[in-house]
Design an enzyme around this catalytic site. Structure first.
Site, mmCIF file in Angstrom:
data_model
loop_
_atom_site.group_PDB
_atom_site.id
_atom_site.type_symbol
_atom_site.label_atom_id
_atom_site.label_comp_id
_atom_site.label_asym_id
_atom_site.label_seq_id
_atom_site.Cartn_x
_atom_site.Cartn_y
_atom_site.Cartn_z
ATOM 1 N N CYS A 40 70.882 -14.527 41.162
ATOM 2 C CA CYS A 40 71.847 -13.878 42.064
ATOM 3 C C CYS A 40 72.782 -12.967 41.268
ATOM 4 O O CYS A 40 73.587 -13.446 40.472
ATOM 5 C CB CYS A 40 72.610 -14.964 42.815
ATOM 6 S SG CYS A 40 74.213 -14.476 43.451
ATOM 7 N N CYS B 251 76.501 -13.388 41.557
ATOM 8 C CA CYS B 251 76.916 -14.628 40.883
ATOM 9 C C CYS B 251 77.136 -14.349 39.395
ATOM 10 O O CYS B 251 78.069 -14.852 38.780
ATOM 11 C CB CYS B 251 75.853 -15.713 41.026
ATOM 12 S SG CYS B 251 75.510 -16.165 42.725
#
Lengths: 107, 308
Positions: free
Chosen positions: A30, A33
């Site tokens: 991600c 992230c």
């Protein structure tokens, strides 16, 4: 570095904590992230002893995200006395994280 | 206060390239980034069209690689959002992290972020079924029903990505024709058992209290409304720039992107813009990097004239 926790250690680390806990739900693939990961680590260092900052990989730990209805990452959830106080989804700045902790965790 | 030759705002491909060119030519540079370097590259799963990586490269790998190019160069780095820019060429003042920074030139490389749909409940249901990143959140909807809204390449690419994960994908677009590549649309149209395409359709309502449960769709031509039960909604309705920290005298187009000439010079002398923040048609990682190099070169010339 913020400590990695698992479904198995969640209750002990988060719900039974004496101090507020900031939990970062993330996954290795991600991008956003990764955009906040290093900031979460810095926050962990700066709030050490006052707020416990931990991370959970949602790929390896599906139960906790489901329980807290996390359907997007990164999501930061703030816990105080075993209760959720606030959740933030998406990449946010260090200043925004610090404000969350100063106003909601330590106030 | 030390005046930097250049204050570079944003560490995506444009800002990193500009900072690298400026530092290598011996100019003093301060680079500001509110998050981790990489910009939108970080939110891209795989880049197949960035030259030099014929087998493709993961977004986060390219972000790390770009950032590594600044190692060993004399670039000051401030990991904070920029709040304001004021002053004029030779003496700009930038405010960030509760401090002022002085610079002779300013290079705006802040990129763009996803545009919101603007329907009630969008903020409340963010992370509760509403998402702007299929790569990040698609996996939470494995075997479920999702919708994608938008008509460009991002919408089509993400609909394809989600078709591998979700049980059902409804692609919603307010017009008849798609702006995105035909090759993507053809692939989606072939997946009739899994992908449903709703053209001339807008979303008028999001349903659900603590999680998204469905959408109200309205046919833009007939006005007919219907309910569509979905677990997830992925929004790809374009990108929005943020120039609120810049002086009002910096000219922007109707969408708010900074207008520049071909040398990346903005309407205010000494301010340059590069990458997605600039008013232009093509917004790619490689064109952002190219813009960054051009802007750095234009800034050198400007600094030389400033010293005369």
């Amino acid at each position: 570095m913020a400590e990695q926790i698992t479904d198995a250690t969640f209750d002990e680390v988060v719900l039974k904590s004496d101090i507020p806990v900031l939990l970062d739900f993330w996954a290795p693939w991600c991008g956003p992230c990764r955009a906040v990961g290093p900031i979460v680590d810095e926050i962990a260092k700066e709030y050490a002893g006052r707020v416990r900052v931990v991370k959970m990989n949602v790929d390896e730990n599906p139960a906790t995200p489901t329980k807290f209805m996390v359907r997007a990452i990164p999501t930061l959830v703030l816990f105080k006395n075993g209760e959720t106080v606030e959740h933030i989804t998406g990449a946010v700045t260090k200043a925004a994280m610090a404000e969350l902790l100063d106003t909601k965790a330590l106030a | 206060m030390k005046a930097f030759d250049a204050l570079v705002i944003g560490a995506g491909p444009a800002g990193i390239t500009a900072a690298m060119y400026l530092a290598r030519s011996g100019h003093s540079v301060c680079l500001f980034e509110r998050l981790t370097p990489g910009g939108q590259v970080l939110a891209t799963e795989n880049l197949e069209n960035y030259p030099g990586f014929p087998k493709g490269i993961k977004g986060y790998e390219l972000a790390d690689t770009l950032n590594a190019h600044l190692e060993g160069l004399a670039v000051d780095r401030i990991p904070h959002a920029v709040e304001s820019v004021s002053g004029a060429a030779g003496q700009f003042v930038l405010h960030a992290d509760g401090r002022d920074f002085s610079g002779k030139t300013v290079l705006v490389c802040t990129g763009a972020s996803h545009r919101k749909l603007g329907v009630d409940g969008e903020d409340r249901l963010l992370g509760r079924g509403v998402s702007y990143c299929a790569i990040c959140d698609g996996n939470f909807f494995r075997g479920q029903s999702v919708a994608v809204i938008g008509g460009g390449n991002s919408a089509l690419e993400e609909a394809l990505y989600l078709s591998n994960i979700a049980a059902k994908v409804t692609l919603i677009h307010r017009r008849e024709g798609f702006r995105g590549l035909k090759i993507y649309l053809d692939r989606l149209e072939k997946m009739t058992d899994k992908v449903d395409i709703q053209r001339n359709t807008v979303i008028t309502n999001l349903h659900g209290e603590d999680r998204l449960t469905g959408l109200t769709l309205k046919n833009a031509r007939s006005g007919a409304e219907k309910y569509l039960a979905v677990d997830g909604l992925f929004i790809y309705v374009g990108f929005a720039p943020d120039v609120t920290f810049l002086p009002k005298s910096v000219e922007c187009d109707a969408q708010g992107f900074i207008v520049t000439d071909t040398e990346m010079r903005a309407s205010v002398p000494g301010i340059f813009a590069a990458g997605d923040i600039r008013s232009k048609h093509c917004r790619q990682a490689i064109t952002a990097a190219g813009d960054g190099a051009t802007a750095a070169q234009a800034a050198f010339l400007f600094l030389e004239q400033l010293h005369v």
